[in-house]
Design a protein around this motif. Structure first.
Motif, PDB file in Angstrom:
ATOM      1  N   PHE A 117       8.508  -2.392   0.557  1.00 15.71           N
ATOM      2  CA  PHE A 117       7.261  -3.039   0.141  1.00 15.71           C
ATOM      3  C   PHE A 117       6.157  -2.000   0.024  1.00 15.71           C
ATOM      4  O   PHE A 117       6.104  -1.030   0.784  1.00 15.71           O
ATOM      5  CB  PHE A 117       6.855  -4.115   1.154  1.00 15.71           C
ATOM      6  CG  PHE A 117       7.845  -5.233   1.275  1.00 15.71           C
ATOM      7  CD1 PHE A 117       7.736  -6.367   0.485  1.00 15.71           C
ATOM      8  CD2 PHE A 117       8.902  -5.143   2.174  1.00 15.71           C
ATOM      9  CE1 PHE A 117       8.655  -7.391   0.585  1.00 15.71           C
ATOM     10  CE2 PHE A 117       9.828  -6.174   2.282  1.00 15.71           C
ATOM     11  CZ  PHE A 117       9.706  -7.291   1.487  1.00 15.71           C
ATOM     12  N   TYR A 118       5.282  -2.238  -0.962  1.00 17.76           N
ATOM     13  CA  TYR A 118       4.156  -1.340  -1.180  1.00 17.76           C
ATOM     14  C   TYR A 118       2.869  -2.144  -1.231  1.00 17.76           C
ATOM     15  O   TYR A 118       2.878  -3.363  -1.451  1.00 17.76           O
ATOM     16  CB  TYR A 118       4.319  -0.573  -2.499  1.00 17.76           C
ATOM     17  CG  TYR A 118       5.508   0.350  -2.537  1.00 17.76           C
ATOM     18  CD1 TYR A 118       5.380   1.689  -2.164  1.00 17.76           C
ATOM     19  CD2 TYR A 118       6.758  -0.106  -2.954  1.00 17.76           C
ATOM     20  CE1 TYR A 118       6.462   2.551  -2.193  1.00 17.76           C
ATOM     21  CE2 TYR A 118       7.855   0.752  -2.986  1.00 17.76           C
ATOM     22  CZ  TYR A 118       7.700   2.076  -2.609  1.00 17.76           C
ATOM     23  OH  TYR A 118       8.767   2.925  -2.640  1.00 17.76           O
ATOM     24  N   ASP A 143       3.099  -6.041  -5.854  1.00 23.23           N
ATOM     25  CA  ASP A 143       3.006  -6.314  -4.414  1.00 23.23           C
ATOM     26  C   ASP A 143       2.877  -7.812  -4.150  1.00 23.23           C
ATOM     27  O   ASP A 143       2.713  -8.624  -5.063  1.00 23.23           O
ATOM     28  CB  ASP A 143       1.845  -5.543  -3.781  1.00 23.23           C
ATOM     29  CG  ASP A 143       0.483  -5.926  -4.349  1.00 23.23           C
ATOM     30  OD1 ASP A 143       0.418  -6.842  -5.195  1.00 23.23           O
ATOM     31  OD2 ASP A 143      -0.522  -5.321  -3.946  1.00 23.23           O
ATOM     32  N   LEU A 144       2.962  -8.162  -2.883  1.00 20.96           N
ATOM     33  CA  LEU A 144       2.941  -9.564  -2.480  1.00 20.96           C
ATOM     34  C   LEU A 144       1.618 -10.239  -2.814  1.00 20.96           C
ATOM     35  O   LEU A 144       1.594 -11.405  -3.206  1.00 20.96           O
ATOM     36  CB  LEU A 144       3.225  -9.683  -0.978  1.00 20.96           C
ATOM     37  CG  LEU A 144       4.652  -9.362  -0.545  1.00 20.96           C
ATOM     38  CD1 LEU A 144       4.750  -9.312   0.973  1.00 20.96           C
ATOM     39  CD2 LEU A 144       5.621 -10.395  -1.097  1.00 20.96           C
ATOM     40  N   GLU A 145       0.526  -9.515  -2.678  1.00 21.33           N
ATOM     41  CA  GLU A 145      -0.778 -10.107  -2.955  1.00 21.33           C
ATOM     42  C   GLU A 145      -0.895 -10.509  -4.422  1.00 21.33           C
ATOM     43  O   GLU A 145      -1.457 -11.551  -4.746  1.00 21.33           O
ATOM     44  CB  GLU A 145      -1.902  -9.121  -2.583  1.00 21.33           C
ATOM     45  CG  GLU A 145      -2.055  -8.897  -1.092  1.00 21.33           C
ATOM     46  CD  GLU A 145      -2.235 -10.195  -0.320  1.00 21.33           C
ATOM     47  OE1 GLU A 145      -3.082 -11.009  -0.739  1.00 21.33           O
ATOM     48  OE2 GLU A 145      -1.530 -10.402   0.671  1.00 21.33           O
ATOM     49  N   GLU A 146      -0.352  -9.693  -5.297  1.00 14.18           N
ATOM     50  CA  GLU A 146      -0.405 -10.003  -6.719  1.00 14.18           C
ATOM     51  C   GLU A 146       0.458 -11.219  -7.041  1.00 14.18           C
ATOM     52  O   GLU A 146       0.075 -12.078  -7.841  1.00 14.18           O
ATOM     53  CB  GLU A 146       0.056  -8.785  -7.531  1.00 14.18           C
ATOM     54  CG  GLU A 146       0.025  -8.971  -9.023  1.00 14.18           C
ATOM     55  CD  GLU A 146      -1.370  -9.127  -9.605  1.00 14.18           C
ATOM     56  OE1 GLU A 146      -1.470  -9.316 -10.837  1.00 14.18           O
ATOM     57  OE2 GLU A 146      -2.369  -9.085  -8.854  1.00 14.18           O
ATOM     58  N   HIS A 205       4.378  -0.301   3.095  1.00 10.13           N
ATOM     59  CA  HIS A 205       3.879  -1.036   4.261  1.00 10.13           C
ATOM     60  C   HIS A 205       4.900  -2.085   4.642  1.00 10.13           C
ATOM     61  O   HIS A 205       5.822  -2.405   3.873  1.00 10.13           O
ATOM     62  CB  HIS A 205       2.510  -1.663   3.964  1.00 10.13           C
ATOM     63  CG  HIS A 205       2.587  -3.030   3.356  1.00 10.13           C
ATOM     64  ND1 HIS A 205       2.173  -4.163   4.022  1.00 10.13           N
ATOM     65  CD2 HIS A 205       3.043  -3.442   2.154  1.00 10.13           C
ATOM     66  CE1 HIS A 205       2.371  -5.216   3.225  1.00 10.13           C
ATOM     67  NE2 HIS A 205       2.888  -4.804   2.090  1.00 10.13           N
ATOM     68  N   THR A 206       4.759  -2.649   5.836  1.00  9.27           N
ATOM     69  CA  THR A 206       5.716  -3.642   6.331  1.00  9.27           C
ATOM     70  C   THR A 206       5.023  -4.987   6.496  1.00  9.27           C
ATOM     71  O   THR A 206       4.049  -5.095   7.252  1.00  9.27           O
ATOM     72  CB  THR A 206       6.301  -3.210   7.687  1.00  9.27           C
ATOM     73  OG1 THR A 206       6.896  -1.914   7.538  1.00  9.27           O
ATOM     74  CG2 THR A 206       7.353  -4.201   8.164  1.00  9.27           C
ATOM     75  N   VAL A 226       8.793  -7.261  -6.498  1.00 13.20           N
ATOM     76  CA  VAL A 226       8.105  -6.739  -5.312  1.00 13.20           C
ATOM     77  C   VAL A 226       8.998  -5.756  -4.561  1.00 13.20           C
ATOM     78  O   VAL A 226       8.598  -4.626  -4.261  1.00 13.20           O
ATOM     79  CB  VAL A 226       7.679  -7.892  -4.377  1.00 13.20           C
ATOM     80  CG1 VAL A 226       7.197  -7.334  -3.030  1.00 13.20           C
ATOM     81  CG2 VAL A 226       6.568  -8.718  -5.022  1.00 13.20           C
ATOM     82  N   VAL A 227      10.229  -6.165  -4.246  1.00  9.93           N
ATOM     83  CA  VAL A 227      11.116  -5.300  -3.451  1.00  9.93           C
ATOM     84  C   VAL A 227      11.622  -4.112  -4.263  1.00  9.93           C
ATOM     85  O   VAL A 227      12.122  -3.138  -3.694  1.00  9.93           O
ATOM     86  CB  VAL A 227      12.298  -6.099  -2.857  1.00  9.93           C
ATOM     87  CG1 VAL A 227      11.793  -7.200  -1.945  1.00  9.93           C
ATOM     88  CG2 VAL A 227      13.191  -6.687  -3.945  1.00  9.93           C
ATOM     89  N   GLU A 228      11.494  -4.199  -5.602  1.00 14.77           N
ATOM     90  CA  GLU A 228      11.841  -3.053  -6.448  1.00 14.77           C
ATOM     91  C   GLU A 228      10.679  -2.065  -6.565  1.00 14.77           C
ATOM     92  O   GLU A 228      10.829  -0.984  -7.141  1.00 14.77           O
ATOM     93  CB  GLU A 228      12.234  -3.544  -7.850  1.00 14.77           C
ATOM     94  CG  GLU A 228      13.564  -4.291  -7.879  1.00 14.77           C
ATOM     95  CD  GLU A 228      13.785  -5.085  -9.162  1.00 14.77           C
ATOM     96  OE1 GLU A 228      14.854  -5.692  -9.305  1.00 14.77           O
ATOM     97  OE2 GLU A 228      12.873  -5.099 -10.022  1.00 14.77           O
ATOM     98  N   GLY A 229       9.501  -2.456  -6.039  1.00 10.30           N
ATOM     99  CA  GLY A 229       8.350  -1.555  -6.033  1.00 10.30           C
ATOM    100  C   GLY A 229       7.451  -1.634  -7.241  1.00 10.30           C
ATOM    101  O   GLY A 229       6.557  -0.801  -7.414  1.00 10.30           O
TER     102      GLY A 229
END
Length: 308
Positions: free
Chosen positions: A227-228, A296-299, A196-197, A290-293
């Motif tokens: 991002f995922y 995620d941002l929420e976590e 997702h973006t 995060v950017v390595e997958g």
């Protein structure tokens, strides 16, 4: 299992911590620490004397990291004693002592007895007061390697906190080798995560934070960010996450950091100097994950807070 039960107006609140036996055999490489961080940790715990601290809130994996360090230094001919409350894992070849207030065996009385046991390495479950702080530093100054945990939000915060426990700055500068701040974030389920973006503002904030990672850190920043976000499936029981991974901040006490300790400098100034010397912060390591997958941002927001 460690079980805590608290009466509440709506019934019993129960928290259970499952202590997996696999942690007993953990080594540092099993913690999925970045190779650059692993090199720093190994170099510091290979030193014959000094103090290694892990900091962070309850449940951030501090004790697991310490056990992995102990497994690394646990060699024939090396006497290791731990003072814990309670002993969570059994380690072969290590003398482990458990605190028992009912029997009058407190941290202070136990640590005083340990002095006469002539250990090479001492692990104290937690530095919790002035007495345990002083004994830890004294051990490190008298030819021992000391491991312990501490409750501060970041690595640099451990220094003024120890001084507030009446540790003399010169003793602290001479004894502290490394402070490790850490957190645990949940890993995205590999079977159902989807790309997702994020918003433009979020992307700008992330780019700014990652661009500030010092070159001296030796870390490579991905040129393309992916991002995922979570979905949830049968394999992860609808949670969207499977397992956890550590994020770390390592503050090595250099000669320049020692000078700041002697001046009783504020934590933010020590933090700035450490970053100049190549330290990667918790939020930087988290966003790299995060950017390595991996997460995620929420976590990251849940564990560390607002990204800015």
């Amino acid at each position: 299992m460690r079980v805590s039960i608290l009466p509440s107006t709506h019934g019993e609140s129960i928290v259970m911590r499952l202590l997996g036996l696999s942690s007993v055999k953990l080594n540092l490489k099993d913690l999925n620490i970045r190779p650059e961080f692993l090199k720093i940790i190994e170099s510091q715990i290979n030193r014959p004397t000094g103090m290694i601290l892990t900091t962070g809130p309850t449940g951030s994996g501090k004790t697991t990291t310490l056990y992995a360090c102990l497994n690394y230094v646990n060699k024939p001919g090396t006497k290791i004693i731990t003072v814990e409350d309670p002993v969570e894992y059994r380690l072969a070849g290590v003398t482990q002592t458990q605190i028992s207030k009912r029997k009058g065996q407190t941290f202070t009385t136990t640590l005083k007895s340990v002095v006469r046991q002539d250990p090479d390495i001492l692990m104290i479950g937690e530095i919790r007061d002035e007495e345990s702080a002083k004994i830890s530093v004294q051990f490190a100054l008298t030819g021992h390697l000391v491991f312990s945990t501490f409750h501060t939000n970041e690595a640099a915060g451990s220094i003024p906190r120890l001084i507030s426990l009446k540790i003399k700055p010169d003793a602290l500068a001479s004894s502290l080798n490394l402070a490790i701040a850490q957190r645990l974030v949940r890993k995205l389920c590999p079977d159902c995560k989807k790309e997702h973006t994020p918003s433009k503002e979020t992307l700008e904030s992330i780019k700014k934070i990652l661009d500030s990672i010092p070159e001296k850190s030796g870390l490579s920043i991905p040129k393309k960010f992916t991002f995922y976000q979570t979905q949830g499936c049968d394999k992860c029981h609808g949670l969207g996450y499977q397992g956890r991974i550590g994020i770390f901040e390592l503050l090595s006490v250099s000669e320049e950091i020692k000078k700041l300790i002697l001046k009783e400098t504020a934590a933010f100034e020590i933090q700035n100097k450490a970053q100049e010397e190549g330290m990667t912060t918790l939020i930087q390591d988290a966003l790299l994950r995060v950017v390595e997958g991996s997460t995620d941002l929420e976590e990251v927001k849940r564990v560390i807070g607002t990204i800015k």
